[in-house]
Design a protein around this motif. Structure first.
Motif, PDB file in Angstrom:
ATOM      1  N   ILE A 112      37.492  62.528  28.700  1.00  0.00           N
ATOM      2  CA  ILE A 112      38.359  62.302  29.863  1.00  0.00           C
ATOM      3  C   ILE A 112      37.535  62.240  31.147  1.00  0.00           C
ATOM      4  O   ILE A 112      37.796  61.411  32.044  1.00  0.00           O
ATOM      5  N   THR A 113      36.544  63.101  31.250  1.00  0.00           N
ATOM      6  CA  THR A 113      35.710  63.094  32.452  1.00  0.00           C
ATOM      7  C   THR A 113      34.979  61.772  32.610  1.00  0.00           C
ATOM      8  O   THR A 113      34.926  61.190  33.714  1.00  0.00           O
ATOM      9  N   ILE A 114      34.413  61.260  31.508  1.00  0.00           N
ATOM     10  CA  ILE A 114      33.690  59.980  31.578  1.00  0.00           C
ATOM     11  C   ILE A 114      34.637  58.842  31.956  1.00  0.00           C
ATOM     12  O   ILE A 114      34.328  58.000  32.833  1.00  0.00           O
ATOM     13  N   ALA A 115      35.813  58.791  31.289  1.00  0.00           N
ATOM     14  CA  ALA A 115      36.758  57.716  31.595  1.00  0.00           C
ATOM     15  C   ALA A 115      37.296  57.832  33.008  1.00  0.00           C
ATOM     16  O   ALA A 115      37.450  56.824  33.730  1.00  0.00           O
ATOM     17  N   THR A 120      37.182  55.917  38.823  1.00  0.00           N
ATOM     18  CA  THR A 120      37.035  56.327  40.222  1.00  0.00           C
ATOM     19  C   THR A 120      35.854  55.627  40.898  1.00  0.00           C
ATOM     20  O   THR A 120      35.958  55.141  42.034  1.00  0.00           O
ATOM     21  N   LYS A 121      34.716  55.562  40.197  1.00  0.00           N
ATOM     22  CA  LYS A 121      33.523  54.966  40.807  1.00  0.00           C
ATOM     23  C   LYS A 121      33.645  53.451  40.952  1.00  0.00           C
ATOM     24  O   LYS A 121      33.055  52.858  41.866  1.00  0.00           O
ATOM     25  N   SER A 122      34.403  52.816  40.057  1.00  0.00           N
ATOM     26  CA  SER A 122      34.503  51.352  40.106  1.00  0.00           C
ATOM     27  C   SER A 122      35.587  50.865  41.049  1.00  0.00           C
ATOM     28  O   SER A 122      35.477  49.763  41.613  1.00  0.00           O
ATOM     29  N   THR A 123      36.613  51.645  41.264  1.00  0.00           N
ATOM     30  CA  THR A 123      37.736  51.198  42.110  1.00  0.00           C
ATOM     31  C   THR A 123      37.894  52.019  43.382  1.00  0.00           C
ATOM     32  O   THR A 123      38.582  51.580  44.314  1.00  0.00           O
ATOM     33  N   GLY A 124      37.293  53.205  43.413  1.00  0.00           N
ATOM     34  CA  GLY A 124      37.504  54.064  44.571  1.00  0.00           C
ATOM     35  C   GLY A 124      38.833  54.777  44.539  1.00  0.00           C
ATOM     36  O   GLY A 124      39.204  55.446  45.520  1.00  0.00           O
ATOM     37  N   LEU A 125      39.559  54.644  43.455  1.00  0.00           N
ATOM     38  CA  LEU A 125      40.866  55.272  43.307  1.00  0.00           C
ATOM     39  C   LEU A 125      40.865  56.145  42.055  1.00  0.00           C
ATOM     40  O   LEU A 125      40.086  55.938  41.119  1.00  0.00           O
ATOM     41  N   THR A 126      41.761  57.086  42.025  1.00  0.00           N
ATOM     42  CA  THR A 126      41.912  57.912  40.821  1.00  0.00           C
ATOM     43  C   THR A 126      42.774  57.166  39.807  1.00  0.00           C
ATOM     44  O   THR A 126      43.531  56.253  40.172  1.00  0.00           O
ATOM     45  N   THR A 135      43.916  51.078  32.906  1.00  0.00           N
ATOM     46  CA  THR A 135      42.454  50.967  32.798  1.00  0.00           C
ATOM     47  C   THR A 135      41.848  52.261  32.252  1.00  0.00           C
ATOM     48  O   THR A 135      40.959  52.237  31.399  1.00  0.00           O
ATOM     49  N   PHE A 136      42.345  53.377  32.757  1.00  0.00           N
ATOM     50  CA  PHE A 136      41.844  54.672  32.283  1.00  0.00           C
ATOM     51  C   PHE A 136      42.117  54.860  30.793  1.00  0.00           C
ATOM     52  O   PHE A 136      41.228  55.292  30.038  1.00  0.00           O
ATOM     53  N   LEU A 137      43.312  54.533  30.344  1.00  0.00           N
ATOM     54  CA  LEU A 137      43.655  54.689  28.923  1.00  0.00           C
ATOM     55  C   LEU A 137      42.803  53.786  28.036  1.00  0.00           C
ATOM     56  O   LEU A 137      42.402  54.178  26.935  1.00  0.00           O
ATOM     57  N   GLY A 138      42.513  52.570  28.513  1.00  0.00           N
ATOM     58  CA  GLY A 138      41.667  51.669  27.720  1.00  0.00           C
ATOM     59  C   GLY A 138      40.259  52.215  27.554  1.00  0.00           C
ATOM     60  O   GLY A 138      39.682  52.172  26.462  1.00  0.00           O
ATOM     61  N   ILE A 139      39.693  52.748  28.636  1.00  0.00           N
ATOM     62  CA  ILE A 139      38.344  53.317  28.555  1.00  0.00           C
ATOM     63  C   ILE A 139      38.335  54.552  27.660  1.00  0.00           C
ATOM     64  O   ILE A 139      37.446  54.738  26.827  1.00  0.00           O
ATOM     65  N   GLY A 207      33.704  64.579  42.151  1.00  0.00           N
ATOM     66  CA  GLY A 207      34.254  63.513  43.008  1.00  0.00           C
ATOM     67  C   GLY A 207      35.300  62.676  42.317  1.00  0.00           C
ATOM     68  O   GLY A 207      35.443  61.492  42.645  1.00  0.00           O
ATOM     69  N   GLY A 208      36.011  63.259  41.398  1.00  0.00           N
ATOM     70  CA  GLY A 208      37.057  62.506  40.696  1.00  0.00           C
ATOM     71  C   GLY A 208      38.337  62.372  41.462  1.00  0.00           C
ATOM     72  O   GLY A 208      39.263  61.688  40.990  1.00  0.00           O
TER      73      GLY A 208
END
Length: 215
Positions: A112-115, A120-126, A135-139, A207-208
């Motif tokens: 979960i931390t990696i996904a 967060t790092k790619s979009t700037g959003l949680t 997107t989070f569920l796919g990763i 920074g999540g």
């Protein structure tokens, strides 16, 4: 006298011929049963020289075992047998289940931390922001499938840590005076709360949870 002798001789010959025509010779009578034994009766069933079909089921079972697909063998090698793993954990009692739960929770925390941080790092959003949860569920699903081969390792770690959790369960029972089942449920509840709190703290420190951009 000669005529009488000839008549008696002819009568004797006729008697011998008549008796020979009614009864077979002794040699033929002795050979009769032997010849009868040599011939086979179709009603008695097939002879022993014919091939038997009793080994056919065993041959079919052996062929089915050989036909096990390579994919199934690879799956058992890397992912293990869930039924067998559950049986091994059940045989060791509550401590094994609790230790496996903790190890599985730690594995989920890492994924979960990696996904989460990837989104967060790619979009700037949680991932909780609108449109980011998919997107989070796919990763996370991809990471979960990739980490499936670690299941046998998790089982081995859980079996190794089972005695420690058994001692922890005994300590909870001694402190609270609760029955074993109730103490086990209380221990699982504490594990769940501790895992969730630790996950939130790790995400916040890494920074999540970036600040929401203002319009």
């Amino acid at each position: 006298e000669r005529i009488r002798h000839r008549v008696e001789t002819q009568r004797f010959r006729h008697r011998v011929e008549a008796s020979s025509s009614q009864e077979p010779p002794n040699a033929l009578r002795d050979l009769g049963p032997r010849c009868g034994d040599a011939t086979s009766n179709p009603a008695d069933g097939p002879s022993t020289s014919e091939p038997q079909s009793g080994h056919q089921p065993e041959q079919q079972e052996g062929q089915e075992r050989k036909n096990v697909s390579l994919l199934t063998k690879i799956k058992l090698m890397f992912f293990g047998d869930k039924k067998l793993d559950r049986a091994r954990l059940a045989a060791l009692g509550f401590g094994a289940f609790a230790s496996y739960g903790v190890i599985s929770n730690l594995n989920a925390m890492v994924l979960i931390t990696i996904a989460w941080l990837s989104v967060t790092k790619s979009t700037g959003l949680t991932p909780l922001a609108p449109g980011q949860w998919t997107t989070f569920l796919g990763i996370y699903a991809g990471l979960w499938l990739a980490a499936g081969f670690m299941r046998p390792i998790r089982i081995s770690l859980a079996l190794a840590a089972a005695p420690a959790f058994d001692r922890l369960l005994s300590a909870i029972m001694a402190r609270t005076g609760l029955p074993k089942v109730v103490a086990f449920v209380l221990m699982l509840l504490c594990i769940a709360v501790g895992t969730t709190s630790s996950l939130g703290a790790i995400l916040w420190l890494l920074g999540g949870f970036p600040p929401v951009p203002t319009a």
